[in-house]
Design a protein around this motif. Sequence first.
Motif, mmCIF file in Angstrom:
data_model
loop_
_atom_site.group_PDB
_atom_site.id
_atom_site.type_symbol
_atom_site.label_atom_id
_atom_site.label_comp_id
_atom_site.label_asym_id
_atom_site.label_seq_id
_atom_site.Cartn_x
_atom_site.Cartn_y
_atom_site.Cartn_z
ATOM 1 N N TRP A 35 85.702 15.301 55.002
ATOM 2 C CA TRP A 35 84.554 16.132 54.639
ATOM 3 C C TRP A 35 84.952 17.601 54.530
ATOM 4 C CZ3 TRP A 35 81.020 19.041 58.162
ATOM 5 C CH2 TRP A 35 79.895 19.528 57.486
ATOM 6 N N LEU A 36 85.814 18.029 55.447
ATOM 7 C CA LEU A 36 86.241 19.429 55.480
ATOM 8 C C LEU A 36 87.065 19.808 54.257
ATOM 9 C CD1 LEU A 36 86.050 21.904 57.318
ATOM 10 C CD2 LEU A 36 88.151 21.148 58.439
ATOM 11 N N ALA A 37 87.720 18.808 53.638
ATOM 12 C CA ALA A 37 88.540 19.092 52.458
ATOM 13 C C ALA A 37 87.708 19.625 51.300
ATOM 14 C CB ALA A 37 89.289 17.828 52.031
ATOM 15 N N PHE A 38 86.400 19.416 51.334
ATOM 16 C CA PHE A 38 85.523 19.893 50.262
ATOM 17 C C PHE A 38 84.694 21.103 50.700
ATOM 18 C CE2 PHE A 38 86.265 15.372 49.645
ATOM 19 C CZ PHE A 38 86.652 15.321 48.315
ATOM 20 N N GLN A 39 85.091 21.701 51.837
ATOM 21 C CA GLN A 39 84.340 22.823 52.369
ATOM 22 C C GLN A 39 85.233 24.065 52.465
ATOM 23 O OE1 GLN A 39 81.044 22.263 53.190
ATOM 24 N NE2 GLN A 39 81.281 20.084 52.662
ATOM 25 N N SER A 40 84.593 25.221 52.464
ATOM 26 C CA SER A 40 85.255 26.475 52.810
ATOM 27 C C SER A 40 84.745 26.869 54.182
ATOM 28 C CB SER A 40 84.932 27.556 51.779
ATOM 29 O OG SER A 40 85.475 28.798 52.175
ATOM 30 N N TRP A 41 85.678 27.004 55.154
ATOM 31 C CA TRP A 41 85.217 27.191 56.532
ATOM 32 C C TRP A 41 86.265 27.890 57.371
ATOM 33 C CZ3 TRP A 41 86.238 23.764 61.103
ATOM 34 C CH2 TRP A 41 85.470 24.151 62.220
ATOM 35 N N LYS A 51 80.712 25.997 53.671
ATOM 36 C CA LYS A 51 80.191 26.105 52.312
ATOM 37 C C LYS A 51 80.894 25.087 51.422
ATOM 38 C CE LYS A 51 79.836 29.313 48.412
ATOM 39 N NZ LYS A 51 80.181 30.673 47.906
ATOM 40 N N PHE A 52 80.099 24.255 50.754
ATOM 41 C CA PHE A 52 80.660 23.229 49.871
ATOM 42 C C PHE A 52 81.284 23.892 48.647
ATOM 43 C CE2 PHE A 52 80.316 20.218 46.332
ATOM 44 C CZ PHE A 52 81.013 19.142 46.864
ATOM 45 N N PHE A 266 90.948 26.097 56.987
ATOM 46 C CA PHE A 266 90.928 24.695 57.404
ATOM 47 C C PHE A 266 90.556 23.772 56.252
ATOM 48 C CE2 PHE A 266 91.254 26.596 61.444
ATOM 49 C CZ PHE A 266 91.636 25.621 62.355
ATOM 50 N N GLY A 267 89.770 24.258 55.314
ATOM 51 C CA GLY A 267 89.443 23.441 54.153
ATOM 52 C C GLY A 267 90.668 23.168 53.290
ATOM 53 N N GLY A 268 91.453 24.207 53.019
ATOM 54 C CA GLY A 268 92.680 24.030 52.247
ATOM 55 C C GLY A 268 93.689 23.164 52.966
ATOM 56 N N ALA A 269 93.794 23.328 54.295
ATOM 57 C CA ALA A 269 94.724 22.511 55.073
ATOM 58 C C ALA A 269 94.307 21.045 55.042
ATOM 59 C CB ALA A 269 94.783 23.029 56.505
ATOM 60 N N SER A 270 93.014 20.773 55.126
ATOM 61 C CA SER A 270 92.535 19.383 55.070
ATOM 62 C C SER A 270 92.814 18.768 53.704
ATOM 63 C CB SER A 270 91.038 19.333 55.378
ATOM 64 O OG SER A 270 90.776 19.768 56.698
ATOM 65 N N ALA A 271 92.581 19.541 52.641
ATOM 66 C CA ALA A 271 92.883 19.034 51.300
ATOM 67 C C ALA A 271 94.372 18.738 51.153
ATOM 68 C CB ALA A 271 92.429 20.047 50.250
ATOM 69 N N LEU A 272 95.189 19.625 51.688
ATOM 70 C CA LEU A 272 96.636 19.424 51.625
ATOM 71 C C LEU A 272 97.046 18.174 52.391
ATOM 72 C CD1 LEU A 272 99.278 20.609 50.612
ATOM 73 C CD2 LEU A 272 99.387 22.007 52.676
#
Length: 298
Positions: A35-41, A51-52, A266-272
């Motif tokens: 879920w965090l991969a699609f958020q800015s946080w 923020k989505f 954390f959002g970018g790290a989750s996406a990565l």
Amino acid sequence: MTMRIPTAWAPYLLVSPFLILFAVFGLFPLLFSAWLAFQSWEPTSGIEAMKFVGLDNFVFALTDGWFWKALRNTLWLAVGSGLPQHLVALPLAVFLHQAFGRWRGLFSGAYFLPYITSTVAIAMLFGSLFSTDYGLVNQALHAVFGTENINWMRSPQAIKPAVAIIVFWRYVGFNLVLYLAALQTLPEDLYQAARLDGAGPWQQFLRITLPGIKPMILFGVTLSIIGGLQLFEEPFILTNGKGGADQAAMTVAMYLYRLAFDFSDFGGASALAWIMFGLIAALTWLTNKAFADRQVQA
């Protein structure tokens, strides 16, 4: 008055501690990361500050030059440390199995010892061995080849081989134990029949040993691929978490860590992390397919 628990509930009650722990420490972090991969946080702002942003984090990761640099470093280290592990562990396992008989467990235990040794202790040991002025590695190279002292930790060309040597030294014993376990399952009758037919040691190795332990080779190679792409501890400790000179030893796992905890993305790290999950899954699938194709052709 005692309360009787229905018999049908008993299995679920017995496994409930594991299910609860898995849900809290395994499943929830996994779903939260997705879920965090699609958020800015930024964690310091609180949960309500999320923020989505859709696929922005994935686009950022795939267009980030530092990610591709870290990925190239990771692949280099994975091949440079993983391939020699198996090229050394397999023939060494065959030698120990044939030459030492029941004493092979003692020698395999000695090779396995680095695997269970603290990573911090290993990094400190090799940090001393690779010391520029007084390290044994530089002294040995100077004595044999007459080379000048190499600054292993500050040279972009030297730090990768240094990390690869450490990873190789730590995990070659693990693969050795895997191959020894597989060799002990092969029936001796096959080798006796091969010797009676005039097959030499090399033919026995190619026609009996390799096909017999191919499933274990697949298992060991798969573990090396997964571990190589997740490499973190050795380069992180050896370079103090900075990746070394010119970031030459910064792996994807290290960059992911810095992206989250140094830059609070954390959002970018989750996406990565999910991108790497897909890459590891794809390479694992290709490895299984390659081994399956070879088995069919054989």
